[in-house]
Motif scaffolding. Structure first.
Motif, PDB file in Angstrom:
ATOM      1  N   VAL A 187       0.771  -1.225  -0.022  1.00 31.95           N
ATOM      2  CA  VAL A 187      -0.042   0.130   0.005  1.00 31.95           C
ATOM      3  C   VAL A 187       1.071   1.181   0.202  1.00 31.95           C
ATOM      4  O   VAL A 187       0.599   2.075  -0.877  1.00 31.95           O
ATOM      5  CB  VAL A 187      -0.950   0.063   1.185  1.00 31.95           C
ATOM      6  CG1 VAL A 187      -1.630   1.426   1.531  1.00 31.95           C
ATOM      7  CG2 VAL A 187      -1.909  -0.988   1.030  1.00 31.95           C
ATOM      8  N   VAL A 188       1.962   1.325   0.624  1.00 35.29           N
ATOM      9  CA  VAL A 188       3.072   2.582   0.885  1.00 35.29           C
ATOM     10  C   VAL A 188       3.551   2.661  -0.470  1.00 35.29           C
ATOM     11  O   VAL A 188       3.816   3.959  -0.896  1.00 35.29           O
ATOM     12  CB  VAL A 188       3.788   2.128   2.032  1.00 35.29           C
ATOM     13  CG1 VAL A 188       4.814   3.175   1.996  1.00 35.29           C
ATOM     14  CG2 VAL A 188       3.055   2.257   3.348  1.00 35.29           C
TER      15      VAL A 188
ATOM     16  N   ALA B 160       4.086   5.471  -5.679  1.00 40.26           N
ATOM     17  CA  ALA B 160       4.005   5.582  -7.000  1.00 40.26           C
ATOM     18  C   ALA B 160       2.903   6.584  -7.507  1.00 40.26           C
ATOM     19  O   ALA B 160       3.271   7.434  -8.637  1.00 40.26           O
ATOM     20  CB  ALA B 160       3.778   4.365  -7.558  1.00 40.26           C
ATOM     21  N   VAL B 161       1.819   6.517  -6.970  1.00 41.52           N
ATOM     22  CA  VAL B 161       0.714   7.556  -7.335  1.00 41.52           C
ATOM     23  C   VAL B 161       1.144   9.138  -7.296  1.00 41.52           C
ATOM     24  O   VAL B 161       0.861   9.901  -8.090  1.00 41.52           O
ATOM     25  CB  VAL B 161      -0.785   7.416  -6.496  1.00 41.52           C
ATOM     26  CG1 VAL B 161      -1.716   8.340  -6.791  1.00 41.52           C
ATOM     27  CG2 VAL B 161      -0.994   5.898  -6.889  1.00 41.52           C
ATOM     28  N   ARG B 162       1.858   9.247  -5.891  1.00 39.43           N
ATOM     29  CA  ARG B 162       2.253  10.607  -5.926  1.00 39.43           C
ATOM     30  C   ARG B 162       3.426  10.883  -6.905  1.00 39.43           C
ATOM     31  O   ARG B 162       3.304  11.954  -7.180  1.00 39.43           O
ATOM     32  CB  ARG B 162       2.959  10.888  -4.545  1.00 39.43           C
ATOM     33  CG  ARG B 162       1.947  10.826  -3.142  1.00 39.43           C
ATOM     34  CD  ARG B 162       2.493  10.937  -1.966  1.00 39.43           C
ATOM     35  NE  ARG B 162       1.445  10.623  -0.867  1.00 39.43           N
ATOM     36  CZ  ARG B 162       1.746  10.765   0.388  1.00 39.43           C
ATOM     37  NH1 ARG B 162       2.953  11.276   0.745  1.00 39.43           N
ATOM     38  NH2 ARG B 162       0.798  10.611   1.370  1.00 39.43           N
ATOM     39  N   ILE B 163       4.313  10.110  -7.200  1.00 44.09           N
ATOM     40  CA  ILE B 163       5.068  10.326  -8.200  1.00 44.09           C
ATOM     41  C   ILE B 163       4.733  10.698  -9.433  1.00 44.09           C
ATOM     42  O   ILE B 163       5.020  11.690 -10.207  1.00 44.09           O
ATOM     43  CB  ILE B 163       6.251   9.220  -8.325  1.00 44.09           C
ATOM     44  CG1 ILE B 163       7.290   9.235  -7.118  1.00 44.09           C
ATOM     45  CG2 ILE B 163       7.169   9.406  -9.723  1.00 44.09           C
ATOM     46  CD1 ILE B 163       8.089   8.055  -7.055  1.00 44.09           C
ATOM     47  N   CYS B 164       3.621   9.878  -9.948  1.00 44.44           N
ATOM     48  CA  CYS B 164       2.844  10.157 -10.952  1.00 44.44           C
ATOM     49  C   CYS B 164       2.213  11.528 -11.218  1.00 44.44           C
ATOM     50  O   CYS B 164       2.264  12.211 -12.145  1.00 44.44           O
ATOM     51  CB  CYS B 164       1.878   9.025 -11.312  1.00 44.44           C
ATOM     52  SG  CYS B 164       2.422   7.467 -11.831  1.00 44.44           S
ATOM     53  N   ARG B 165       1.707  11.931 -10.021  1.00 43.69           N
ATOM     54  CA  ARG B 165       0.892  13.338  -9.881  1.00 43.69           C
ATOM     55  C   ARG B 165       1.926  14.379  -9.982  1.00 43.69           C
ATOM     56  O   ARG B 165       1.794  15.354 -10.871  1.00 43.69           O
ATOM     57  CB  ARG B 165       0.131  13.333  -8.588  1.00 43.69           C
ATOM     58  CG  ARG B 165      -1.096  12.631  -8.603  1.00 43.69           C
ATOM     59  CD  ARG B 165      -1.599  12.703  -7.249  1.00 43.69           C
ATOM     60  NE  ARG B 165      -2.905  12.035  -7.345  1.00 43.69           N
ATOM     61  CZ  ARG B 165      -3.529  11.657  -6.146  1.00 43.69           C
ATOM     62  NH1 ARG B 165      -3.044  12.221  -4.788  1.00 43.69           N
ATOM     63  NH2 ARG B 165      -4.783  10.936  -6.098  1.00 43.69           N
ATOM     64  N   ILE B 166       3.198  14.170  -9.435  1.00 44.08           N
ATOM     65  CA  ILE B 166       4.256  15.216  -9.385  1.00 44.08           C
ATOM     66  C   ILE B 166       4.633  15.276 -10.969  1.00 44.08           C
ATOM     67  O   ILE B 166       4.713  16.594 -11.460  1.00 44.08           O
ATOM     68  CB  ILE B 166       5.277  14.878  -8.475  1.00 44.08           C
ATOM     69  CG1 ILE B 166       4.824  15.181  -7.134  1.00 44.08           C
ATOM     70  CG2 ILE B 166       6.535  15.874  -8.755  1.00 44.08           C
ATOM     71  CD1 ILE B 166       5.740  14.555  -5.814  1.00 44.08           C
ATOM     72  N   SER B 167       4.875  14.150 -11.481  1.00 44.22           N
ATOM     73  CA  SER B 167       5.338  14.239 -12.711  1.00 44.22           C
ATOM     74  C   SER B 167       4.215  14.765 -13.748  1.00 44.22           C
ATOM     75  O   SER B 167       4.754  15.594 -14.618  1.00 44.22           O
ATOM     76  CB  SER B 167       5.714  12.744 -13.420  1.00 44.22           C
ATOM     77  OG  SER B 167       4.652  12.035 -13.370  1.00 44.22           O
ATOM     78  N   ALA B 168       3.139  14.422 -13.736  1.00 49.44           N
ATOM     79  CA  ALA B 168       2.062  15.248 -14.417  1.00 49.44           C
ATOM     80  C   ALA B 168       2.090  16.703 -14.254  1.00 49.44           C
ATOM     81  O   ALA B 168       1.906  17.671 -15.027  1.00 49.44           O
ATOM     82  CB  ALA B 168       0.728  14.891 -14.148  1.00 49.44           C
ATOM     83  N   GLU B 169       2.397  17.379 -12.908  1.00 47.67           N
ATOM     84  CA  GLU B 169       2.221  18.727 -12.645  1.00 47.67           C
ATOM     85  C   GLU B 169       3.652  19.251 -13.521  1.00 47.67           C
ATOM     86  O   GLU B 169       3.373  20.432 -13.962  1.00 47.67           O
ATOM     87  CB  GLU B 169       2.403  18.990 -11.228  1.00 47.67           C
ATOM     88  CG  GLU B 169       1.206  18.699 -10.541  1.00 47.67           C
ATOM     89  CD  GLU B 169       1.189  19.008  -9.151  1.00 47.67           C
ATOM     90  OE1 GLU B 169       2.145  19.839  -8.472  1.00 47.67           O
ATOM     91  OE2 GLU B 169       0.332  18.571  -8.275  1.00 47.67           O
ATOM     92  N   VAL B 170       4.693  18.497 -13.254  1.00 49.82           N
ATOM     93  CA  VAL B 170       5.826  19.090 -13.965  1.00 49.82           C
ATOM     94  C   VAL B 170       5.748  19.004 -15.569  1.00 49.82           C
ATOM     95  O   VAL B 170       6.387  20.085 -16.193  1.00 49.82           O
ATOM     96  CB  VAL B 170       7.179  17.981 -13.639  1.00 49.82           C
ATOM     97  CG1 VAL B 170       8.243  18.397 -14.485  1.00 49.82           C
ATOM     98  CG2 VAL B 170       7.612  18.452 -12.271  1.00 49.82           C
TER      99      VAL B 170
END
Length: 87
Positions: free
Chosen positions: A16-17, A22-32
């Motif tokens: 779960v962690v 991984a979801v947080r990394i995907c969101r950050i990369s989308a923002e970038v």
């Protein structure tokens, strides 16, 4: 048996962690990616503005030159008229 259940719970918590991470990394990369697109768009706008300024500057110089030529032509005609009247 309790140890196996405990290890299974720890393993599931770890999964779960990792998924959350991984979801947080995907969101950050989308923002970038969005920021890059905005920066790219801003650069394109700045480039278009600079090109427009250069074109306006060139047109301004061209018009000033033509205007000077017209004024000089009129001055020449006026000199000719003065000379013609004086003779």
């Amino acid at each position: 048996m309790g140890v196996i259940i405990g290890l299974a719970i720890i393993f599931l918590a770890l999964i779960v962690v990792c998924v959350d991470f991984a979801v947080r990394i995907c969101r950050i990369s989308a923002e970038v990616r969005d920021w890059r697109d905005e920066i790219r768009t801003d650069r394109q706008i700045a480039k278009a503005r600079e090109e427009a300024r250069a074109e306006i500057r060139d047109m301004h110089h061209e018009l000033r030159s033509e205007f000077r030529n017209e004024i000089n032509a009129v001055r020449g005609e006026m000199r000719g008229v003065r000379i013609g009247l004086g003779s």
